[in-house]
Enzyme design. Sequence first.
Site, short mmCIF file in Angstrom:
data_model
loop_
_atom_site.label_atom_id
_atom_site.label_comp_id
_atom_site.label_asym_id
_atom_site.label_seq_id
_atom_site.Cartn_x
_atom_site.Cartn_y
_atom_site.Cartn_z
N CYS A 116 -0.66 -11.84 3.55
CA CYS A 116 0.82 -12.14 2.81
C CYS A 116 1.23 -12.99 3.96
O CYS A 116 2.29 -13.85 3.44
CB CYS A 116 1.36 -11.00 2.75
SG CYS A 116 0.86 -9.64 1.68
N HIS A 256 9.15 -12.79 2.60
CA HIS A 256 8.00 -12.00 1.81
C HIS A 256 8.60 -10.97 0.81
O HIS A 256 9.28 -10.23 1.35
CB HIS A 256 6.92 -11.72 2.99
CG HIS A 256 5.95 -10.95 1.92
ND1 HIS A 256 5.19 -11.38 0.93
CD2 HIS A 256 5.04 -9.89 2.35
CE1 HIS A 256 4.30 -10.50 0.42
NE2 HIS A 256 4.14 -9.49 1.31
N ASN A 286 4.84 -8.74 -6.01
CA ASN A 286 4.25 -9.07 -4.71
C ASN A 286 3.31 -9.85 -4.89
O ASN A 286 2.11 -9.55 -5.26
CB ASN A 286 3.96 -7.90 -3.76
CG ASN A 286 3.50 -8.34 -2.31
OD1 ASN A 286 3.04 -9.46 -2.19
ND2 ASN A 286 3.08 -7.31 -1.56
O1 UT7 Z 1 2.48 -6.76 1.28
C1 UT7 Z 1 1.71 -5.55 1.83
C2 UT7 Z 1 1.36 -4.80 0.50
N1 UT7 Z 1 2.66 -3.74 0.49
C3 UT7 Z 1 2.49 -2.77 0.74
O2 UT7 Z 1 1.79 -2.08 1.50
C4 UT7 Z 1 3.71 -2.01 0.07
C5 UT7 Z 1 4.62 -1.21 1.29
N2 UT7 Z 1 4.98 0.11 0.71
C6 UT7 Z 1 5.92 0.32 -0.18
O3 UT7 Z 1 6.11 -0.77 -0.66
C7 UT7 Z 1 6.10 1.89 -0.72
O4 UT7 Z 1 5.57 2.55 0.29
C8 UT7 Z 1 5.64 2.09 -1.96
C9 UT7 Z 1 6.24 1.50 -3.14
C10 UT7 Z 1 3.99 1.79 -1.82
C11 UT7 Z 1 5.65 3.77 -2.14
O5 UT7 Z 1 7.02 4.09 -2.00
P1 UT7 Z 1 7.59 5.20 -1.23
O6 UT7 Z 1 8.98 5.46 -1.43
O7 UT7 Z 1 7.23 5.08 0.25
O8 UT7 Z 1 6.89 6.62 -1.92
P2 UT7 Z 1 5.79 7.44 -1.34
O9 UT7 Z 1 4.38 6.85 -1.22
O10 UT7 Z 1 6.49 8.30 -0.01
O11 UT7 Z 1 5.31 8.59 -2.50
C12 UT7 Z 1 6.63 9.00 -2.98
C13 UT7 Z 1 6.03 10.09 -4.15
C14 UT7 Z 1 4.67 10.66 -4.15
O12 UT7 Z 1 4.81 11.83 -4.73
P3 UT7 Z 1 4.91 13.20 -4.06
O13 UT7 Z 1 3.68 13.29 -3.00
O14 UT7 Z 1 6.30 13.19 -3.30
O15 UT7 Z 1 4.71 14.17 -5.15
C15 UT7 Z 1 3.68 9.64 -4.66
O16 UT7 Z 1 2.62 10.20 -5.28
O17 UT7 Z 1 6.05 9.16 -5.52
C16 UT7 Z 1 4.62 9.28 -5.82
N3 UT7 Z 1 4.14 7.86 -6.72
C17 UT7 Z 1 4.55 7.47 -7.83
N4 UT7 Z 1 5.44 8.16 -8.67
C18 UT7 Z 1 5.46 7.39 -9.82
C19 UT7 Z 1 3.75 6.87 -5.81
N5 UT7 Z 1 3.60 6.00 -6.87
C20 UT7 Z 1 3.96 6.42 -7.86
C21 UT7 Z 1 4.24 5.48 -9.07
N6 UT7 Z 1 4.88 6.05 -10.09
N7 UT7 Z 1 3.76 4.39 -9.28
#
Ligand code: UT7
Length: 329
Positions: A116, A256, A286
């Site tokens: 990125c 970004h 992204n």
């Molecule tokens: O440019 C570099 C690349 N980008 C990144 O690496 C992204 C950086 N990270 C993020 O933007 C966020 O961490 C995410 C958008 C990827 C995830 O958001 P979050 O608020 O950190 O969610 P989480 O990973 O803590 O997940 C919360 C819950 C989980 O369920 P449980 O374990 O609480 O039951 C996930 O399984 O949300 C669930 N989850 C989803 N639910 C519905 C994860 N993805 C999804 C989805 N739809 N697409």
Amino acid sequence: MSSRIQVGIAGTGSYLPERVVPNAWFAEFLDTSDEWIAQRTGIRERRFAAEGQATSDLSAEAGRRALEMAGLEPEDLDLVIVGTLTPDYLLPSTACLVQDKLGAKNAGAFDCNAACTGFLTALHTAEAFVASGRAKRVLAIGAETLSRFIDKEERGSCILFGDGAGAAIVTSLEEAGRGEILRTKLGADGSGFDFIHMPGGGSAEPPTHESVEAGRHYIRLRGREVFRFAVSHMSELIQEMLEGRGEDELGLIVPHQVNKRIIDAALERIGMTEEKVVINIQNYANTSAATVPIALDEAVRQGRIEKGKLVVLVAFGAGLTWGASLLRW
Ligand code: UT7
């Protein structure tokens, strides 16, 4: 001390593929929803490249538009640099394909892979070439076709990415008349290489039937860790670029587009509001190396940057890598 040539940005351009993919598309085959994606990321839709459309095609179109704004011809270029993590091929470089597609017959060409941070790495390299007099006009591009490398069974990552390209023509400030590059910064910490990576397909894990079957060539990420790294680096880099400058000097921050919540958290940390920040993640998601040059080009074309004001470009990503630039428009 040898004299350093002042460097500016003579033109910008961007290209987004036509196919619009709304969040609801993912809900057709995954346990997810438009509401979850919009709330957790700010993304509403993204663009996906058409079949047969590769990173070099998106790059060449963005490059053509930047050349047009600069009033230059492809033959005027000395160098083409493409920042990408999704090249057309492992070999040769995407920049060589762009050089050919544009007809930039007097230009050298190479890629840089800083994920990125790819566009900022290309921009800083271009700046160094022009400042030292080794090149007069450089086309710096950030471009991706991430839709080809997402694992559609991984709801935590596949919803985050889109395709697109952005470009800038880097020349002497005398020729450009704007976009003076005042400060640049690049950083890396390879100990975090597996925060965001594609495990298979390279020399560490050459492709096999089994590795492809297991989706080892797709993007894998540790989202929460990336989230924390991104917030701290975005806020620190913005502060570092603006150190010693008055608040009234700032025209625009072009960050970004990684996640709207990450941008919000970084701004909150440094006590800034959204007013002077370009945010278009809702439209394109992204696009990795392409987010910053696409957002910059949109801001330029919308007349959002006042002449003489400061512009901060800031990015971070896989590697881990990070980078920032301070420009005077
Ligand atoms: O440019 C570099 C690349 N980008 C990144 O690496 C992204 C950086 N990270 C993020 O933007 C966020 O961490 C995410 C958008 C990827 C995830 O958001 P979050 O608020 O950190 O969610 P989480 O990973 O803590 O997940 C919360 C819950 C989980 O369920 P449980 O374990 O609480 O039951 C996930 O399984 O949300 C669930 N989850 C989803 N639910 C519905 C994860 N993805 C999804 C989805 N739809 N697409």
